[in-house]
Scaffold this active site. Structure first.
Site, PDB file in Angstrom:
ATOM      1  N   ARG A 164       0.824  -1.218   0.000  1.00 42.67           N
ATOM      2  CA  ARG A 164       0.000   0.000   0.000  1.00 42.67           C
ATOM      3  C   ARG A 164       0.857   1.267   0.000  1.00 42.67           C
ATOM      4  O   ARG A 164       0.338   2.364   0.138  1.00 42.67           O
ATOM      5  CB  ARG A 164      -0.922  -0.016   1.219  1.00 42.67           C
ATOM      6  CG  ARG A 164      -1.893  -1.188   1.235  1.00 42.67           C
ATOM      7  CD  ARG A 164      -2.597  -1.279   2.571  1.00 42.67           C
ATOM      8  NE  ARG A 164      -3.523  -0.173   2.768  1.00 42.67           N
ATOM      9  CZ  ARG A 164      -3.888   0.277   3.959  1.00 42.67           C
ATOM     10  NH1 ARG A 164      -3.392  -0.265   5.052  1.00 42.67           N
ATOM     11  NH2 ARG A 164      -4.748   1.268   4.072  1.00 42.67           N
TER      12      ARG A 164
ATOM     13  N   LYS B 242       2.833   2.413   2.278  1.00 41.26           N
ATOM     14  CA  LYS B 242       2.841   3.082   3.581  1.00 41.26           C
ATOM     15  C   LYS B 242       4.257   3.026   4.138  1.00 41.26           C
ATOM     16  O   LYS B 242       4.524   2.404   5.177  1.00 41.26           O
ATOM     17  CB  LYS B 242       1.864   2.390   4.534  1.00 41.26           C
ATOM     18  CG  LYS B 242       0.434   2.333   4.045  1.00 41.26           C
ATOM     19  CD  LYS B 242      -0.268   3.644   4.264  1.00 41.26           C
ATOM     20  CE  LYS B 242      -1.760   3.520   3.979  1.00 41.26           C
ATOM     21  NZ  LYS B 242      -2.478   4.768   4.238  1.00 41.26           N
TER      22      LYS B 242
ATOM     23  N   GLN C 110       5.230   3.625   7.806  1.00 44.26           N
ATOM     24  CA  GLN C 110       4.869   2.626   8.806  1.00 44.26           C
ATOM     25  C   GLN C 110       5.922   1.529   8.948  1.00 44.26           C
ATOM     26  O   GLN C 110       5.956   0.822   9.958  1.00 44.26           O
ATOM     27  CB  GLN C 110       3.526   1.974   8.436  1.00 44.26           C
ATOM     28  CG  GLN C 110       2.365   2.939   8.310  1.00 44.26           C
ATOM     29  CD  GLN C 110       1.855   3.415   9.644  1.00 44.26           C
ATOM     30  OE1 GLN C 110       2.287   2.948  10.691  1.00 44.26           O
ATOM     31  NE2 GLN C 110       0.944   4.370   9.619  1.00 44.26           N
TER      32      GLN C 110
ATOM     33  N   HIS D 247       9.340  -1.507  13.943  1.00 43.44           N
ATOM     34  CA  HIS D 247       8.311  -2.430  13.472  1.00 43.44           C
ATOM     35  C   HIS D 247       8.938  -3.691  12.874  1.00 43.44           C
ATOM     36  O   HIS D 247       8.526  -4.812  13.187  1.00 43.44           O
ATOM     37  CB  HIS D 247       7.437  -1.724  12.435  1.00 43.44           C
ATOM     38  CG  HIS D 247       6.427  -2.607  11.783  1.00 43.44           C
ATOM     39  ND1 HIS D 247       5.136  -2.763  12.263  1.00 43.44           N
ATOM     40  CD2 HIS D 247       6.511  -3.405  10.681  1.00 43.44           C
ATOM     41  CE1 HIS D 247       4.484  -3.610  11.491  1.00 43.44           C
ATOM     42  NE2 HIS D 247       5.293  -4.018  10.520  1.00 43.44           N
TER      43      HIS D 247
ATOM     44  N   HIS E 246      10.613  -5.890  15.516  1.00 37.14           N
ATOM     45  CA  HIS E 246       9.580  -6.573  16.298  1.00 37.14           C
ATOM     46  C   HIS E 246       9.097  -7.831  15.584  1.00 37.14           C
ATOM     47  O   HIS E 246       9.076  -8.931  16.158  1.00 37.14           O
ATOM     48  CB  HIS E 246       8.417  -5.597  16.538  1.00 37.14           C
ATOM     49  CG  HIS E 246       7.318  -6.155  17.381  1.00 37.14           C
ATOM     50  ND1 HIS E 246       6.097  -5.532  17.532  1.00 37.14           N
ATOM     51  CD2 HIS E 246       7.231  -7.286  18.126  1.00 37.14           C
ATOM     52  CE1 HIS E 246       5.326  -6.252  18.328  1.00 37.14           C
ATOM     53  NE2 HIS E 246       5.988  -7.324  18.702  1.00 37.14           N
TER      54      HIS E 246
ATOM     55  N   TYR F 253      -8.569  -3.159  17.174  1.00 41.74           N
ATOM     56  CA  TYR F 253      -8.387  -1.730  16.879  1.00 41.74           C
ATOM     57  C   TYR F 253      -8.104  -1.532  15.389  1.00 41.74           C
ATOM     58  O   TYR F 253      -8.702  -0.664  14.747  1.00 41.74           O
ATOM     59  CB  TYR F 253      -7.241  -1.169  17.723  1.00 41.74           C
ATOM     60  CG  TYR F 253      -6.917   0.275  17.417  1.00 41.74           C
ATOM     61  CD1 TYR F 253      -7.508   1.299  18.141  1.00 41.74           C
ATOM     62  CD2 TYR F 253      -6.022   0.614  16.392  1.00 41.74           C
ATOM     63  CE1 TYR F 253      -7.231   2.631  17.847  1.00 41.74           C
ATOM     64  CE2 TYR F 253      -5.738   1.934  16.094  1.00 41.74           C
ATOM     65  CZ  TYR F 253      -6.339   2.946  16.829  1.00 41.74           C
ATOM     66  OH  TYR F 253      -6.062   4.257  16.532  1.00 41.74           O
TER      67      TYR F 253
ATOM     68  N   LYS G 204      -5.654   4.759  21.212  1.00 40.43           N
ATOM     69  CA  LYS G 204      -4.516   4.042  20.627  1.00 40.43           C
ATOM     70  C   LYS G 204      -3.307   4.038  21.553  1.00 40.43           C
ATOM     71  O   LYS G 204      -2.570   3.046  21.626  1.00 40.43           O
ATOM     72  CB  LYS G 204      -4.147   4.679  19.289  1.00 40.43           C
ATOM     73  CG  LYS G 204      -3.050   3.931  18.537  1.00 40.43           C
ATOM     74  CD  LYS G 204      -2.802   4.554  17.173  1.00 40.43           C
ATOM     75  CE  LYS G 204      -1.746   3.758  16.404  1.00 40.43           C
ATOM     76  NZ  LYS G 204      -1.500   4.347  15.059  1.00 40.43           N
TER      77      LYS G 204
ATOM     78  N   THR H  31      -0.093   0.977  23.416  1.00 38.94           N
ATOM     79  CA  THR H  31       1.346   1.033  23.680  1.00 38.94           C
ATOM     80  C   THR H  31       1.633   0.855  25.160  1.00 38.94           C
ATOM     81  O   THR H  31       2.585   0.154  25.539  1.00 38.94           O
ATOM     82  CB  THR H  31       1.926   2.374  23.180  1.00 38.94           C
ATOM     83  OG1 THR H  31       1.552   2.570  21.815  1.00 38.94           O
ATOM     84  CG2 THR H  31       3.434   2.373  23.283  1.00 38.94           C
TER      85      THR H  31
ATOM     86  N   GLN I 153       1.433  -2.734  25.969  1.00 42.32           N
ATOM     87  CA  GLN I 153       2.621  -3.459  25.516  1.00 42.32           C
ATOM     88  C   GLN I 153       3.755  -3.327  26.539  1.00 42.32           C
ATOM     89  O   GLN I 153       4.461  -4.299  26.835  1.00 42.32           O
ATOM     90  CB  GLN I 153       3.085  -2.909  24.155  1.00 42.32           C
ATOM     91  CG  GLN I 153       2.120  -3.143  22.999  1.00 42.32           C
ATOM     92  CD  GLN I 153       2.319  -4.491  22.333  1.00 42.32           C
ATOM     93  OE1 GLN I 153       2.892  -5.411  22.909  1.00 42.32           O
ATOM     94  NE2 GLN I 153       1.837  -4.619  21.107  1.00 42.32           N
TER      95      GLN I 153
END
Length: 364
Positions: free
Chosen positions: A176, A178, A181, A186, A189, A226, A242, A246, A249
């Site tokens: 997409r 993005k 992001q 990320h 992880h 979410y 949102k 976090t 987490q």
């Protein structure tokens, strides 16, 4: 009498010949063992042991027949391919292409992942008594094969495979376009969790190591719920929580550290100390990364971080709406003009910066 004597002698001769043959065979075998092996054979045997044999020898036999569980190499290979695609091949593939319109696929994926993690958490509640059976010293016994223990191991394997499926999160971002992001946090992880989970499942399934899948499935059930709701523009005004994801987490890894430190200080606890120390170190790394993300997103410069995140979410939402309209570029023009002329207000400088970068990349 002569005939009986002849038979007796033949039997004695046969036995003696058999003993001599057996003796020669044993001597040949011993000589083969004592004979020096070639350097190539030594290297092959050493390589085979450290790539396969060590996992067969020290791994838990109860997971030996599960798919992908004999050695870590398929998992590591899948992770390397994932990293190569999201960091190199994917962006090059999409450079001169429009973003793929896969919103229905993403909705289905998020819904399925939310459902699976919710089901996994409820199952784990039964298997580990709502987490109580992960507290204290909980060593694993490779010879324990009662129904509950085997179900715990199967649940652990399902958790491991679901973390491989989560590679799709980043792949969807790439398809997409993005790019913002696909952060280092990320990617780290998603790259590290499957391999770490494999080692715990291979060498100590259940027991104290069950704390991570127990808590993580709960967090991810909320997280994917979410994400699913966020794909509907009508739901976005109700998704101002949102930042609490976090926070959850961070709390998750604090609980994991507390649970892993207990068996380390309990005398005589036979749960592998190396695995506990790895999990504690792993958790500290993620706490640092999540806290850093939280501060930058929500606490920086008196709330500017929160504004940046809201601007980023707004642009992402507008991207989705734009994709639903077949990438109609004209839908962007009024917003771009308003931002560039300063009519959007001073609080939207970060949004203007995001828009200009996308305009430069010919995404608008």
């Amino acid at each position: 009498m002569a005939a009986r004597e002849t038979v007796r002698r033949r039997r004695a001769t046969s036995k003696q010949a058999s003993k001599q043959a057996s003796s020669r065979s044993n001597m040949a075998t011993a000589a083969h063992k004592l004979a020096p092996a070639s350097s190539g054979q030594v290297l092959y045997e050493a390589a085979h042991y450290y790539t396969v044999g060590v996992f067969d020898k020290h791994g838990d036999p109860r997971v030996a027949n599960y798919h992908l569980m004999r050695t870590p190499w398929p998992t590591i290979l899948a992770t390397l391919v994932y990293y190569w695609f999201v960091r190199s091949a994917g962006p090059r593939l999409m450079r001169n292409r429009k973003a793929y319109e896969i919103l229905p696929l993403i909705r289905t994926y998020n819904l399925l992942m939310a459902t699976w993690n919710g089901f996994g958490f409820l199952t784990a509640c039964q298997l580990v008594n709502y987490g109580l059976e992960t507290i204290g010293c909980r060593p694993t016994d490779p010879f324990e094969r009662d129904e509950k223990t085997l179900n715990q191991i199967y649940y652990g394997w399902m958790f491991y495979t679901s973390r491989l499926v989560e590679f799709a999160d980043t792949i969807f971002f790439v398809l997409r376009k993005k790019d913002s992001q696909v952060t280092s946090f990320h990617v780290f992880h998603h790259s590290s969790v499957p391999t770490a989970t494999w080692f715990f499942l291979k060498f100590a399934p259940g027991g104290n190591s069950a704390i991570f899948p127990f808590i993580n499935t709960f967090i991810h059930s909320i997280m994917y719920t979410y994400y699913f709701l966020a794909t509907y523009p009508s739901m976005r005004p109700y998704l101002g929580w949102k930042k609490y994801l976090t926070q959850m987490q961070i709390i998750q890894f604090l609980i994991i550290i507390a649970c892993c430190l207990q068996p380390l200080v309990i005398p005589g606890c036979k749960f592998p100390r190396a695995l506990l120390l790895i999990m504690v170190g792993f958790s500290f790394v993620f706490i640092f990364l999540f806290v850093d993300f939280y501060l930058k997103s929500y606490r920086t410069s008196g709330g500017n971080g929160k504004k940046r995140l809201e601007a980023k979410d707004k642009l992402s939402a507008e991207d989705d709406n734009n994709n639903n309209n077949n990438n109609n570029d004209s839908a962007w023009q009024p917003r771009v003009a308003a931002l560039e002329n300063g009519r959007a207000g001073s609080d939207n400088k970060d949004e203007l910066s995001q828009v200009k970068r996308r305009k430069d990349r010919k995404e608008l």
